[in-house]
Write an enzyme that holds these catalytic residues in place. Sequence first.
Site, PDB file in Angstrom:
ATOM      1  N   HIS A 186     -13.302 -13.826 -21.053  1.00  0.00           N
ATOM      2  CA  HIS A 186     -12.338 -13.361 -20.041  1.00  0.00           C
ATOM      3  C   HIS A 186     -12.438 -14.212 -18.770  1.00  0.00           C
ATOM      4  O   HIS A 186     -12.119 -13.734 -17.688  1.00  0.00           O
ATOM      5  CB  HIS A 186     -12.556 -11.888 -19.677  1.00  0.00           C
ATOM      6  CG  HIS A 186     -12.716 -10.983 -20.857  1.00  0.00           C
ATOM      7  ND1 HIS A 186     -11.663 -10.311 -21.430  1.00  0.00           N
ATOM      8  CD2 HIS A 186     -13.805 -10.679 -21.611  1.00  0.00           C
ATOM      9  CE1 HIS A 186     -12.107  -9.607 -22.462  1.00  0.00           C
ATOM     10  NE2 HIS A 186     -13.406  -9.814 -22.600  1.00  0.00           N
ATOM     11  N   SER A 315      -2.650 -38.133  -5.085  1.00  0.00           N
ATOM     12  CA  SER A 315      -1.421 -37.468  -4.644  1.00  0.00           C
ATOM     13  C   SER A 315      -0.704 -38.407  -3.693  1.00  0.00           C
ATOM     14  O   SER A 315      -1.340 -39.156  -2.952  1.00  0.00           O
ATOM     15  CB  SER A 315      -1.775 -36.161  -3.948  1.00  0.00           C
ATOM     16  OG  SER A 315      -0.783 -35.826  -3.002  1.00  0.00           O
ATOM     17  N   LYS A 321      -6.949 -36.353  -2.974  1.00  0.00           N
ATOM     18  CA  LYS A 321      -6.806 -35.712  -4.283  1.00  0.00           C
ATOM     19  C   LYS A 321      -7.243 -36.572  -5.451  1.00  0.00           C
ATOM     20  O   LYS A 321      -7.035 -37.783  -5.477  1.00  0.00           O
ATOM     21  CB  LYS A 321      -5.343 -35.326  -4.495  1.00  0.00           C
ATOM     22  CG  LYS A 321      -4.904 -34.214  -3.588  1.00  0.00           C
ATOM     23  CD  LYS A 321      -5.332 -32.858  -4.086  1.00  0.00           C
ATOM     24  CE  LYS A 321      -4.272 -32.332  -5.015  1.00  0.00           C
ATOM     25  NZ  LYS A 321      -4.586 -30.999  -5.478  1.00  0.00           N
ATOM     26  N   GLU A 328      -3.777 -32.507 -17.939  1.00  0.00           N
ATOM     27  CA  GLU A 328      -2.603 -31.632 -17.777  1.00  0.00           C
ATOM     28  C   GLU A 328      -1.488 -32.029 -18.741  1.00  0.00           C
ATOM     29  O   GLU A 328      -0.781 -31.174 -19.273  1.00  0.00           O
ATOM     30  CB  GLU A 328      -2.097 -31.689 -16.334  1.00  0.00           C
ATOM     31  CG  GLU A 328      -3.053 -31.011 -15.352  1.00  0.00           C
ATOM     32  CD  GLU A 328      -2.659 -31.272 -13.913  1.00  0.00           C
ATOM     33  OE1 GLU A 328      -2.304 -30.325 -13.222  1.00  0.00           O
ATOM     34  OE2 GLU A 328      -2.710 -32.437 -13.469  1.00  0.00           O
TER      35      GLU A 328
END
Length: 502
Positions: A186, A315, A321, A328
Site C-alpha cells: 500500500h 526543466s 531539475k 516516465e
Amino acid sequence: MARKNKPAKTAPAKPRTPAPAAKPWEHAKSGEGSASDPLAARFVESLSYDRRLYKHDIAGSIVHARMLNVVGLIKPKELKEIERGLSEIGKEIEAAGADYGAAWPGWKVELEDVHMCIEAALIEKIGDAGRKLHTGRSRNDQVAADLMFWIRDSIWGLGKKFSPLFRALFTLAERDGGIVMPAYTHLQRAQPIVVGGELIAWAQAFSRSLDRFDALYELLEFPLGSGAIAGSSLGIDRKETAWFAERANLLDDFDKPDLTRSSIDGTASRDMACDFLYALAMTAMTLSRWAEQWIIYASTEFSFITLDNRYTTGSSMMPQKRNPDMLELIRGRCGNVYGHLVALLTILKGLPIGYNRDLQEDKRHVFAAYDIVSDSIEMAARIVATTKFNEAKIAQGLDRGFLDATSLAEYLVTKGVPFRTAHQVVGALVRSCESRGYHKLGQLTLDDFNAACAAASQPKVCANDVYDWLGPENVVKRYRTYGNAGVSGFAEQLKAWKERLK
Ligand code: ARG
C-alpha cells in the site's frame, strides 16, 4: 457591401498528379478501378507499413515456389528463375536503405502492398515464370504466413533484448543487493528486506514475460496453402511447403506439423497477433510498474536511488531539475501498447469469418507495440546498468515505520503465544511507543514487553533475546522461507540467476 474583386470563375489549375497505373490483378473490373482515384489508392494501401515484411514475403515466396516445383506445377528452370529474381529483389531492397528500402523504385503505392510490389517486380524481371509464382496462393494466406514468420523472428529478437536487462539487474544486485531497505505494501512501510530481494523480484517478473513469448512458439500455426478462403484444386502440398519453410529457418521443428487445419480459419484468424500483443502488453505493464517504482525512489522524498544524468532531463524553467523522463516514457508508452492490443481485439470483434480488409490493420498495431516494447526493454537495461542505490539515505529513515513489528510478533510465536494474540500484543506496543514519542520498538524495556503480554493474559515470555528480533538489520537475517526477500532468500536467488546467466 459590394465585393471589390469578383471571385475567379474557375479555380486556378492544380499541378496535375499523373494517374496511377491500373492494378494488374483487377481484370474483372472495367476502367482503372480504385487506382484511378488517388484518395482511394492512398486509403487502401498498406505498403507504407507492410514493406517491413519484405524479407519474410520473399522467403515465403521462395518456399512456396519450391513446393510448386516439387508437385510439378512449375518447372525446375522456372523455380531457378523465381529464386534468382526474388533474391535479387531482396538485395535491391536491402541496398535501398533505411526504412525497409524506402527508396526502392519497386515500391508503387498503387499496387497496395508489399506482396503485390514484389510480385510485380519479379514479373518485370523474369516474365512468365514470375506469373506462375502466385499459383494456388492468395494474398490472404500469404499475409497470414508473412506475419507469422515476422512474429516468430520478433520473439527471437525480444529474447535477445531481455539479456542485457537481466544482466544489469543481476550486476546491480551483486553490488548493492545487500543494502537493507524497507519494503512497501500500500506504499506504506511494511517489513525490512534487502535491495537485492526487490531487484530479483523484477528479474523474476521480466523472465516470466520472456516465458510468455517463448510459449507463443507453441501456438504458431502455418497458414500458407490455405489460398483465399477455400484452399485450391491444384496439387498444393502444404506439408511440403512447411518442410521447406523449416529448412529456410522460417519455422521451428515441423514434425507435429502445425498446419492450420482449416483454410477458412487459417486466413481469417489473427489469434497469433493478439497473443503476441498480449505478451507485449504484459511486458509493458511490468516495465511500467518498475518505472513507477524507480520514479518514486528517485524523488527527493525517497532518494533511494540516483539515476544517471544520461537518463534524466532538465526543466526549461527550473534550473535544478533532474526529471526521470525516460522512466516516465516507459510508463506512459505502456498505455500505447495496451491501446494497440485493444485496437486489434476491437477490429476483430465484428468480423465475419474469412478474410476481410479490416485485417490489414493488424500490422500497424503489432509493429507499433513491438517497437515500443523493444525500445523500452533496451532503455530499461541501460537505466538499471547506471543506477546507484543510496545506502546512507536509505539507512537514515530505516528506523521509521516499525518495520520490525511482524518480526516481534513472530518472536512471541516462538515463545508459544498464538499468532493472533501476538499480533494484538505488538499492536499495543506500537501504540505505546507512539504515545511515548518512541520511534523504535527497541526503545522499549523488557518490562514493557512483558507487561503487554500480561495485559493480553499471556505469560511473561520475553527475555533479552527479544532484541535480536528487533531492528531491520536483525530482521532481514531471520527470514527463512523459500523465496524470501531477506539475506538468505536473496543469496539463494542470486545463485540461481548466476547459473541462469552463464
Ligand atoms: N495488404 C493486405 C493485408 O495486409 C493483403 C491482403 C489483401 N487481400 C485481399 N483479398 N484484398 O491484409
